[in-house]
Design an enzyme around this catalytic site. Structure first.
Site, short mmCIF file in Angstrom:
data_model
loop_
_atom_site.label_atom_id
_atom_site.label_comp_id
_atom_site.label_asym_id
_atom_site.label_seq_id
_atom_site.Cartn_x
_atom_site.Cartn_y
_atom_site.Cartn_z
N CYS A 128 3.16 1.66 2.99
CA CYS A 128 4.31 0.74 2.96
C CYS A 128 5.39 1.28 2.01
O CYS A 128 6.57 1.23 2.32
CB CYS A 128 3.87 -0.65 2.49
SG CYS A 128 2.56 -1.35 3.50
N CYS A 165 0.84 -1.20 0.00
CA CYS A 165 0.00 0.00 0.00
C CYS A 165 0.88 1.25 0.00
O CYS A 165 2.09 1.18 0.11
CB CYS A 165 -0.91 0.00 1.23
SG CYS A 165 -0.01 0.14 2.78
#
Length: 80
Positions: free
Chosen positions: A16, A13
């Protein structure tokens, strides 16, 4: 000097990816070399005992989970 092994745990995501970018920036500012792996497999992440991502692992030790650290917050975690 030993190479630092860093793992960014997360499903890929935006948070991240930001943590990975901040980690690279922290490494560059400290002039350190490290192997940075991005682990996206939920089973591998769970094996490390992490339930909230993104998480940062330095040399096998989970140093942060559930938040995106800034490069300045990451730097002290890298001085091993």
């Amino acid at each position: 000097m030993n190479t630092i092994k860093i793992e960014v745990l997360g499903t890929g995501c935006k948070k991240c990816q930001q943590l990975e970018a901040n980690t690279q920036e922290a490494l560059a500012s400290l002039n350190l070399n490290a192997d940075v792996l991005h682990i996206t497999d939920p089973i591998e992440i769970a094996k490390r005992g992490v339930m909230s991502t993104p998480a940062l692992v330095v040399n096998g030790k989970v140093v942060s989970k559930g938040k995106v650290l800034t490069p300045a917050e990451i730097q002290p975690l890298l001085s091993v």
